[in-house]
Design an enzyme around this catalytic site. Structure first.
Site, PDB file in Angstrom:
ATOM      1  N   GLN A 293     -49.625  14.283  21.293  1.00 52.68           N
ATOM      2  CA  GLN A 293     -48.369  13.753  20.762  1.00 52.68           C
ATOM      3  C   GLN A 293     -47.312  14.843  20.798  1.00 52.68           C
ATOM      4  O   GLN A 293     -47.514  15.922  20.242  1.00 52.68           O
ATOM      5  CB  GLN A 293     -48.605  13.311  19.313  1.00 52.68           C
ATOM      6  CG  GLN A 293     -47.381  12.744  18.636  1.00 52.68           C
ATOM      7  CD  GLN A 293     -47.547  12.715  17.116  1.00 52.68           C
ATOM      8  OE1 GLN A 293     -47.914  13.702  16.509  1.00 52.68           O
ATOM      9  NE2 GLN A 293     -47.285  11.576  16.525  1.00 52.68           N
ATOM     10  N   GLY A 294     -46.190  14.578  21.472  1.00 57.14           N
ATOM     11  CA  GLY A 294     -45.119  15.569  21.556  1.00 57.14           C
ATOM     12  C   GLY A 294     -43.904  15.132  20.764  1.00 57.14           C
ATOM     13  O   GLY A 294     -42.958  14.549  21.300  1.00 57.14           O
ATOM     14  N   TYR A 295     -43.942  15.348  19.469  1.00 54.14           N
ATOM     15  CA  TYR A 295     -42.838  14.942  18.594  1.00 54.14           C
ATOM     16  C   TYR A 295     -42.031  16.157  18.135  1.00 54.14           C
ATOM     17  O   TYR A 295     -40.895  16.351  18.518  1.00 54.14           O
ATOM     18  CB  TYR A 295     -43.383  14.211  17.359  1.00 54.14           C
ATOM     19  CG  TYR A 295     -43.620  12.725  17.532  1.00 54.14           C
ATOM     20  CD1 TYR A 295     -43.777  12.153  18.789  1.00 54.14           C
ATOM     21  CD2 TYR A 295     -43.709  11.886  16.419  1.00 54.14           C
ATOM     22  CE1 TYR A 295     -44.001  10.782  18.928  1.00 54.14           C
ATOM     23  CE2 TYR A 295     -43.930  10.521  16.550  1.00 54.14           C
ATOM     24  CZ  TYR A 295     -44.078   9.979  17.808  1.00 54.14           C
ATOM     25  OH  TYR A 295     -44.297   8.637  17.919  1.00 54.14           O
ATOM     26  N   SER A 296     -42.642  16.983  17.277  1.00 59.51           N
ATOM     27  CA  SER A 296     -41.898  18.075  16.637  1.00 59.51           C
ATOM     28  C   SER A 296     -41.418  19.105  17.647  1.00 59.51           C
ATOM     29  O   SER A 296     -42.024  19.300  18.705  1.00 59.51           O
ATOM     30  CB  SER A 296     -42.783  18.782  15.611  1.00 59.51           C
ATOM     31  OG  SER A 296     -43.183  17.890  14.616  1.00 59.51           O
TER      32      SER A 296
ATOM     33  N   SER B 155     -50.970  18.409  18.932  1.00 64.27           N
ATOM     34  CA  SER B 155     -52.400  18.532  18.624  1.00 64.27           C
ATOM     35  C   SER B 155     -53.227  18.561  19.897  1.00 64.27           C
ATOM     36  O   SER B 155     -53.103  17.654  20.721  1.00 64.27           O
ATOM     37  CB  SER B 155     -52.862  17.357  17.770  1.00 64.27           C
ATOM     38  OG  SER B 155     -52.023  17.236  16.666  1.00 64.27           O
TER      39      SER B 155
ATOM     40  N   GLU C 111     -48.980   4.502  11.553  1.00 69.77           N
ATOM     41  CA  GLU C 111     -49.907   5.573  11.215  1.00 69.77           C
ATOM     42  C   GLU C 111     -50.200   5.564   9.714  1.00 69.77           C
ATOM     43  O   GLU C 111     -51.344   5.678   9.289  1.00 69.77           O
ATOM     44  CB  GLU C 111     -49.268   6.907  11.612  1.00 69.77           C
ATOM     45  CG  GLU C 111     -50.189   8.107  11.484  1.00 69.77           C
ATOM     46  CD  GLU C 111     -49.450   9.415  11.761  1.00 69.77           C
ATOM     47  OE1 GLU C 111     -48.213   9.381  11.965  1.00 69.77           O
ATOM     48  OE2 GLU C 111     -50.111  10.455  11.764  1.00 69.77           O
TER      49      GLU C 111
ATOM     50  N   GLU D  34     -42.401  15.615   0.672  1.00 74.42           N
ATOM     51  CA  GLU D  34     -41.017  15.494   0.216  1.00 74.42           C
ATOM     52  C   GLU D  34     -40.290  14.385   0.979  1.00 74.42           C
ATOM     53  O   GLU D  34     -39.482  13.646   0.401  1.00 74.42           O
ATOM     54  CB  GLU D  34     -40.298  16.838   0.371  1.00 74.42           C
ATOM     55  CG  GLU D  34     -40.784  17.899  -0.615  1.00 74.42           C
ATOM     56  CD  GLU D  34     -42.211  18.404  -0.348  1.00 74.42           C
ATOM     57  OE1 GLU D  34     -42.673  18.339   0.812  1.00 74.42           O
ATOM     58  OE2 GLU D  34     -42.868  18.865  -1.298  1.00 74.42           O
TER      59      GLU D  34
END
Lengths: 368, 385
Positions: B134-137, B169, B252, B370
């Site tokens: 997964q390439g999100y951040s 990941s 998710e 948060e």
């Protein structure tokens, strides 16, 4: 097991109860009683009986509505939301469950009709521990003689009868006595939650054999299910109280302005409110579950009930604490309702076993 | 093989199938990280039994039970999926395959993909042949995920990708990556992002593992340097990738509510863990008792939300509560496990330190605690700002 989702019937019952109580017993009603030096509104209890609430756990052939423990929880929750002072828990839940277990149909019919109010006399010191009580019931003829003192006897000042737990030769024994029995003195307490409670002094009170519920020495067979029903309903009341306090608090965060903005824009308050909401959601599951378990497998309800009472106590205490703090100065005033919520939460936290008592039961069941 | 649609017949079929096809070694009730089969081209099977179990399950669609049969699933409805999971748990069988493809890309493709994309990408996920990352951040887009800056430029016949992802990941083990990339730098930040599929073997893609406090390196940095990507590898509408990402994030969190039991919450009773240790500390005992009460109530909440979902009431934004409360509870639990273990839990040879440290990421990944609290305060409580 039935699903952990409210049924259509339960939603309808809650709506009907809310509609009735909003008119008949908002928080202002409790304030009015308190200001008049009263703790009980007989007319209100009569109306509740007419709606079938007093007979919620009583069989239909004894005049009850027999809706079950989950339904009793629904009613208790609505009572909690506006802090209604009534004999519902002690009489319609605890005494009714005990008397049903003991097969006393005549008395059950009177409860269902709203014609008799019960108090439950258990505690002998400042903490709930029914199995450790020491009050003696001495054999005398075909009956017993009771001597000793009972504390925190909820509803004693308005009750017609009292269930008393004492220790006979055979072991723990449960008595069903009239409150005006000779030798029984009722010393009313001025409680912080504006409800009725008293210390009872037994000075050679005679209890004929007929006054024993069940058999001598077997009190817990009748009392345990009755107390569990009461603890679950009290947990429900606490979730209603929590919802009442929480809704007031969130409403206030939206309307109160400081620094030119509603204080609800401040993340310090937002996150605390959100955290509290999470607690209420999690507690709601434990409380709903306790009602379901009591209705379906009442003999295996101890863990579910204690989990519910522990969580409901913890969450209610948090909700009123945050409620006062987030309201600031106004939360400290008697004129504002939050204080009523805080004081009732404190009393309900202690009644029928506090957090530690019930957490210990959960922990033991989980290998501690 | 086609399974029966009748629940009771299905139960006996699946029981017989499991009995016949699940190797004895795979019935050890394990679900820890080391026991998981992730699949993919670079996967080294831990045993013949692990491969045998994957192949058997994949051959009848049971690696992805609810996916349609034509895309590699078994086409089970929720009720029969539950029966399958119950029967699988009854013999203590491991899950045959876990992956980001199953958890995340699959659901996104089923919702937003074209028929061709589904046919091309879903069956290899179901068979455990292709492993996805997964390439999100990005370094500048963590909680503010919509701030992704990695560029995906339209070059006519192809896309040209340049930029960097972080916290990908197992990217060094992955065959493909699904990434959120900026396709319009002038649009408002949520409106210029696309959801793009990239083969990790494409020239210009490289990865670098990040060593974590637990000593392991499950996450990587992933770099894109003039990577050429075919036009048809965008999922959903160009510039509307945020819709896909949001759907996946909610999915998710809802998945936690559907299968979370055991992931967080009670697990092995803390009372037993404390009893195994050498401490008779009353404070530790009291804290563990409180954690146990909260864990049991949380488990009931998972059950209640599942029941709600089955009655057709969506969980929606309340899934943020499950994520927040579940992960915080898990961290609390592992702190107590460490305290109960005393100095015996301070040795890397023990499995407790790594597990404890791993839990610290629970409340960061997939949206921080948060961020969850902000979602609840705005969308559920309706607080302003």
């Amino acid at each position: 097991m039935a699903k952990l989702v409210k049924t259509e019937d339960e939603i309808m019952l809650a709506d009907a109860a809310r509609g009735f109580l909003n008119d008949a017993a908002p928080v202002a009603h409790l304030r009015k009683l308190r200001d008049a030096g009263q703790t009980h509104d007989p007319e209100l209890w009569k109306s509740m009986a007419e709606m079938g609430w007093a007979g919620v756990l009583i069989p239909e052939d004894a005049g009850g509505s027999d809706m079950g423990h989950a339904a009793a929880g629904v009613i208790a929750r609505e009572l909690g939301q506006t802090l209604v002072s009534s004999p519902f828990l002690g009489t319609a839940v605890i005494a009714a469950t005990a008397l049903r277990k003991a097969g006393r149909s005549d008395t059950l019919a009177k409860i269902a009709g709203g014609d008799v109010i019960y108090a439950i006399a258990l505690d002998e010191n400042t903490k709930f521990a029914p199995e450790a009580i020491e009050m003696q019931a001495k054999s005398s003829g075909n009956g017993f003689v009771l001597s000793g003192e009972k504390q925190f006897v909820v509803d004693a000042g308005i009750a017609d009868r009292v269930l008393v737990l004492a220790r006979a030769e055979a072991g723990l024994t449960l008595f069903d006595l009239p409150v005006d029995q000779a030798g029984l003195a009722v010393d009313a307490r001025d409680m912080i939650d504006s409800r009725n409670a008293a210390t009872l002094r037994f000075d050679g009170v005679e209890a004929p054999g007929d006054d024993v519920l069940g058999a001598p020495g077997e009190a817990m067979e009748i009392l345990r299910p009755a107390l569990e029903a009461g603890q679950a309903a009290l947990a429900s009341e606490l979730t209603g109280l929590t919802a009442g306090a929480f809704d007031m608090t969130v409403g206030y965060l939206k309307e109160r302005k400081q620094f030119g903005v509603p204080i609800g824009v401040f993340q310090a308050l937002q996150h605390r409110a959100a955290d509290l909401w999470c607690e209420t959601e999690i507690t709601a599951s434990a409380v709903l579950n306790a009602g379901r378990v009591l209705d379906e497998t009442p003999d295996e309800a101890t863990l579910a009930v204690s989990l519910a009472k522990a969580r409901a106590t913890d969450t209610a205490i948090k909700a009123v604490k945050e409620g006062v703090q987030m309201h600031g100065g106004i939360g400290m005033t008697d004129e504002f309702d939050m204080g009523f919520y805080m004081k009732r939460a404190r009393v309900a936290a202690e009644w029928l076993g506090d957090y530690g008592y019930h957490a210990d039961i959960v922990a033991r069941a989980r290998g501690f | 093989m086609a399974f029966s649609t009748d629940p009771e017949t299905f139960r006996s079929e699946i029981r017989a199938w499991l009995e016949q096809n699940c190797p004895e070694e795979m019935r050890d009730r394990r679900n820890d990280e080391a026991s998981i089969c992730w699949g993919g081209k670079k996967w080294n099977f831990a045993s013949d039994a692990q491969k045998q179990w994957l192949d058997a399950a994949a051959s009848v669609g049971l690696t992805v039970p609810t996916w349609p049969v034509e895309y590699g699933g078994a086409g089970l409805n929720r009720e029969r999926q539950k029966i399958f999971l119950e029967e699988r748990a009854a013999i203590g069988a491991r899950s045959p395959l876990e992956s980001f493809g199953i958890w995340m890309l699959g659901p996104a493709l089923l919702q937003f993909g074209t028929h061709e994309q589904k046919l091309e990408f879903l069956p290899p996920i179901a068979r455990g042949e292709i492993r996805w990352a997964q390439g999100y951040s990005e370094p500048g887009a963590g909680s503010d995920l919509a701030n992704v800056q990695s560029k995906c430029e339209d070059k006519g016949d192809t896309w040209l990708v340049n930029g960097q992802k972080i916290w990908t990941s197992y990217a060094d083990q992955a065959d493909w990556i699904f990434a959120l990339l900026r396709t319009d730098k002038d649009a408002p930040k949520h409106k210029g992002i696309s959801f793009v599929l990239i083969n990790m073997e494409t020239p210009g893609v490289s990865t670098k593992p990040i060593r974590l406090i637990s000593g392991s390196s499950p996450f990587c940095e992933t770099f894109f340097d003039d990577v050429v990507v075919p036009k048809e590898q965008v999922v959903g509408t160009v510039n509307r990738g945020w819709d896909v990402a949001k759907y996946l994030l909610t999915h998710e969190r809802e998945m936690i509510s559907a299968s979370g039991s055991g992931m967080f919450g009670a697990g092995r009773a803390l009372g037993a863990i404390i009893a195994d240790g050498d401490s008779d500390d009353l404070i530790l005992r009291g804290q563990a008792m409180q954690a146990e009460v909260d864990a049991m109530a949380f488990e009931l909440t998972l059950e209640r939300y599942k029941d709600q979902a089955e009655s057709g009431q969506g969980v929606g934004d309340a899934s943020a509560m499950l994520k927040y409360a579940g992960t915080e509870l898990n961290k609390r639990r592992h702190e107590l496990v460490m305290a109960a273990g005393g100095s015996g839990a301070l040795d890397w040879a023990d499995d407790r330190p790594a597990a404890w440290l791993r839990t610290k990421a629970n409340s960061i990944e997939g949206g921080t605690s948060e961020v969850m609290l902000s979602i609840i305060s705005k969308r559920i409580l309706g607080l302003p700002g």
